[in-house]
Scaffold this active site. Structure first.
Site, PDB file in Angstrom:
ATOM      1  N   ARG A 112      -2.295  -5.798   7.164  1.00  0.00           N
ATOM      2  CA  ARG A 112      -3.048  -4.423   6.874  1.00  0.00           C
ATOM      3  C   ARG A 112      -2.978  -3.477   8.029  1.00  0.00           C
ATOM      4  NH1 ARG A 112      -3.482  -0.906   2.210  1.00  0.00           N
ATOM      5  NH2 ARG A 112      -5.346  -0.046   1.856  1.00  0.00           N
ATOM      6  N   THR A 410       3.851   2.486  -2.860  1.00  0.00           N
ATOM      7  CA  THR A 410       4.182   1.084  -2.310  1.00  0.00           C
ATOM      8  C   THR A 410       5.545   0.676  -3.126  1.00  0.00           C
ATOM      9  OG1 THR A 410       1.927   1.059  -2.198  1.00  0.00           O
ATOM     10  CG2 THR A 410       3.064  -1.102  -2.211  1.00  0.00           C
ATOM     11  N   THR A 428       3.917  -1.123   2.206  1.00  0.00           N
ATOM     12  CA  THR A 428       3.462   0.015   1.632  1.00  0.00           C
ATOM     13  C   THR A 428       3.503   1.084   3.036  1.00  0.00           C
ATOM     14  OG1 THR A 428       1.960   1.600   0.458  1.00  0.00           O
ATOM     15  CG2 THR A 428       0.969  -0.143   1.956  1.00  0.00           C
ATOM     16  N   GLU A 430       1.397   3.773   1.727  1.00  0.00           N
ATOM     17  CA  GLU A 430       0.713   4.581   1.137  1.00  0.00           C
ATOM     18  C   GLU A 430       1.037   5.702   0.201  1.00  0.00           C
ATOM     19  OE1 GLU A 430      -1.917   4.264  -0.492  1.00  0.00           O
ATOM     20  OE2 GLU A 430      -2.687   6.299  -0.790  1.00  0.00           O
ATOM     21  N   GLU A 449      -2.319   5.388   5.661  1.00  0.00           N
ATOM     22  CA  GLU A 449      -2.864   3.953   4.907  1.00  0.00           C
ATOM     23  C   GLU A 449      -4.409   4.376   5.122  1.00  0.00           C
ATOM     24  OE1 GLU A 449      -2.204   1.874   2.298  1.00  0.00           O
ATOM     25  OE2 GLU A 449      -0.635   1.834   3.622  1.00  0.00           O
ATOM     26  N   SER A 476      -7.556  -2.399   0.065  1.00  0.00           N
ATOM     27  CA  SER A 476      -6.314  -2.444  -0.431  1.00  0.00           C
ATOM     28  C   SER A 476      -6.394  -3.068  -1.841  1.00  0.00           C
ATOM     29  CB  SER A 476      -5.120  -3.091   0.097  1.00  0.00           C
ATOM     30  OG  SER A 476      -4.007  -3.180  -0.733  1.00  0.00           O
ATOM     31  N   SER A 477      -5.251  -2.678  -2.750  1.00  0.00           N
ATOM     32  CA  SER A 477      -5.252  -3.069  -3.947  1.00  0.00           C
ATOM     33  C   SER A 477      -4.131  -4.150  -4.372  1.00  0.00           C
ATOM     34  CB  SER A 477      -5.217  -1.931  -5.294  1.00  0.00           C
ATOM     35  OG  SER A 477      -6.460  -1.111  -5.068  1.00  0.00           O
ATOM     36  N   GLY A 498      -0.779   1.826  -5.992  1.00  0.00           N
ATOM     37  CA  GLY A 498      -2.340   1.809  -5.614  1.00  0.00           C
ATOM     38  C   GLY A 498      -3.324   1.023  -6.333  1.00  0.00           C
TER      39      GLY A 498
END
Ligand code: GLY
Length: 601
Positions: A112, A410, A428, A430, A449, A476-477, A498
């Site tokens: 991330r 993403t 991603t 974002e 992001e 994040s998801s 997302g």
């Protein structure tokens, strides 16, 4: 072991699905020798599913030449950085979940993006007031330290069998020789045209001659080819220190905006030290048992694993295979609503917040929350969260807060190899088009992001674990998932989108495992996404269905979303073949391929 009854059905239905989608035959070559996109393929020797045919073909070539799933995943991701530059690339980050066939272990890499060391909870506020989302999105402020190159290094160092330089070569060639523009690429460029034209480096690359790329034309990115070549020569560290890093820092601190542009583009405070000190994180995956299977995914800083996991724990108490379609959807919507309420209150970066990951995944907590669901009456949102550390039967204990805004974007790729190793990897930048800032001369977009952080607490007085902080990872998801049966992978999948990633992965899992849909049909099924909001987003396939009225009659409320997610997955068939599955139409359809579609080599 207990195989979910519906999954048996799905396996039987599979033969028909393969025939109806033409997967029995290898995909015919399209123009320029590029394999045509097909959404499902089955065979031996390994499988790749991604959104793009050229990227899937790159992964298949790596598998065919003896590379393993990790090698193929890195090569495919690098190719996606060329052909899907608005969704992912070396200017972004992601989460890599790996099943190792030898040790039978699932391990993860958290790649991330991180906030600069100077970030505070007021990162996106001015005079105590949150700035509008678009101003955070198109700015240096929203750019986090990229994690993707470091993820590739970490994955290859741990489990790869090929050098990075070799794996980057096909993507470098793709960037240099070009790929064929399709309508999705043109549409995504158009959607970003206003932003892109304000950054000369971006507009030169993506709006050649000031115009949108023409469908059918060849799109080349020589700067990205040179950047890949540099990473191949020097290693991924070249993005974190040295000339490329200096260019990134400059672009963030002094965004290269057209002097004639009227847009406010705020600078960010990313430093060379922020880049130099970036590190991926290794952490245990999340795991929940679901109908005799083990479902593994990504632990915080992603909320994917805990939120999908909590919802599965809630849903497991009902035999979803026996419900009517409307009752199935009702339960899926309610489990999503509840687990999103808990996600909002409890999940953030565990390096900065006290995140009760284990407790969120406990069956006891799920039972305490699942008993809120009534078959004849929808819950209302925002729903108050529960306390996983002290579950109260049928109770919410906190103050309700709405889910904060997150964009939809993403990309996800899924790979399996001949040895049984599997990779489920979501990456991603974002927003579609990220920050819109191309690093001049380097050919890639920087992420936005950090806009996945809450710009302000979700509700006054409610603790929000997702406020910005120094070196913090935004929540994040992303939900890259691998499902094991008796310690061996039977399924792996994930999606972009997302916060809708979570509901897409949940709906696809239950569609396949419980409702008997072949994987490709579970991926194609019309989506619903409830995220503790007053209305549930649905695609036209549900909006225009009689199911909507049936659900509205018990209090569900809906709004339309034209397209949710773009999942890919792989499945191990009982006869030992791998099946790859992707979208039939979302984002122009995905690309599923196997190494040997005709039979054993
Ligand atoms: N930026 C999408 C996600 O992290 O879920």
């Amino acid at each position: 072991m207990r195989r979910p009854a519906a999954r048996q059905l799905a396996l039987v239905a599979l033969a028909g699905a393969l025939v109806s989608t033409g997967a029995a035959a290898p995909p015919p070559a399209g123009p320029g020798g590029i394999p045509a996109k097909v959404p499902v393929a089955a065979g031996y020797g390994g499988a790749v599913a991604s959104v793009d045919a050229e990227a899937s073909a790159v992964g298949i070539a790596v598998l065919r030449s003896g590379g393993n799933a990790v090698d193929a995943a890195v090569a495919t991701a690098a190719a996606l950085g060329v052909t899907e530059p608005y969704s992912a690339g070396i200017g972004g980050g992601g989460y890599f979940v790996h099943y190792d066939a030898k040790s039978r272990r699932v391990q993860t890499i958290d790649g991330r993006e991180t906030a600069p060391a100077s970030a505070t909870p007021a990162l996106f506020q001015e005079n105590g007031v949150p700035i509008p989302f678009p101003e955070g999105q198109t700015s240096g402020l929203g750019v986090g330290v990229p994690g993707t190159p470091a993820t590739w290094k970490s994955a290859l160092d741990s489990w790869g069998s090929r050098p990075l330089g070799q794996l980057l070569r096909p993507a470098e060639k793709l960037a240099r020789d070009g790929f064929t523009v399709d309508s999705t690429f043109r549409a995504q460029t158009q959607q970003n045209q206003d932003r892109f034209k304000d950054f000369p480096a971006t507009s030169k690359l993506f709006l050649p001659g000031g115009a949108l790329p023409v469908v059918g034309s060849t799109f080349k990115n020589p700067d990205l080819a040179a950047t890949y070549a540099e990473l191949a020569r020097k290693g991924t560290g070249a993005l974190y220190r040295g000339p490329i890093a200096e260019d990134i820092v400059r672009a963030v601190r002094k965004p290269p905006v057209d002097p004639a542009a009227t847009r406010i583009v705020r600078p960010g405070d990313l430093t060379a030290k922020d880049l130099k000190t970036y590190a991926t994180k290794r952490q245990a995956p999340t795991r929940v048992g679901y109908r005799g299977l083990d479902v593994y995914s990504m632990a915080p800083s992603s909320s994917g694993g805990t939120t999908v996991g909590e919802a599965l724990n809630i849903l497991e108490r009902t035999d979803l295979s026996k419900l009517s379609e409307s009752q199935y959807l009702h339960r899926f919507i309610e489990a999503s609503r509840i687990s999103f309420a808990d996600r909002g209150r409890w999940v953030g970066d565990p390096a900065a917040e006290d995140v009760p990951t284990r407790e969120l995944l406990s069956q006891r907590f799920a039972d305490s929350r699942g008993c809120l669901i009534k078959p004849d009456r929808a819950l209302t949102s925002p729903l108050a969260p529960g306390d996983p550390r002290e579950p109260v039967a049928c109770g919410g204990t906190g103050q309700a807060a709405p889910t904060t805004y997150e964009g939809e974007n993403t990309t996800h790729l899924t790979v399996a190899d001949r040895w049984g190793n599997v990779v489920s990897y979501t990456l991603t930048i974002e927003s579609t088009g990220g920050s819109a800032i191309t690093v001049p001369g380097r050919g890639f977009l920087l992420n936005n992001e950090l806009t996945d952080f809450s710009f302000a607490p979700a509700a006054p007085g409610v603790p929000d674990p997702n406020l910005p902080g120094p070196g913090k990872r935004p929540r994040s998801s992303m939900s890259p998932t691998i499902v094991l049966e008796d310690g061996r992978p039977v399924l792996a999948l994930g999606s972009p989108g997302g916060a809708t990633i979570i509901t897409t992965v949940l709906q696809t899992l239950t569609g396949h495992l419980d409702r008997g849909l072949p994987l490709v049909d579970a991926i194609a099924a019309p989506r619903a996404s409830q995220r503790n909001q007053t209305t549930t987003e649905v695609e036209p396939g549900l909006w225009n269905s009689p199911l909507r009225a049936q659900l509205e009659a018990i209090g569900q409320a809906f709004r339309q979303n034209p397209e949710i997610g773009a999942a890919t997955g792989v499945q191990r068939l009982p006869d030992g073949r791998w099946l790859a599955a992707a979208e039939t139409s979302r984002r122009g359809g995905g690309s599923a391929m196997v190494v040997h579609p005709h039979g054993r080599p």
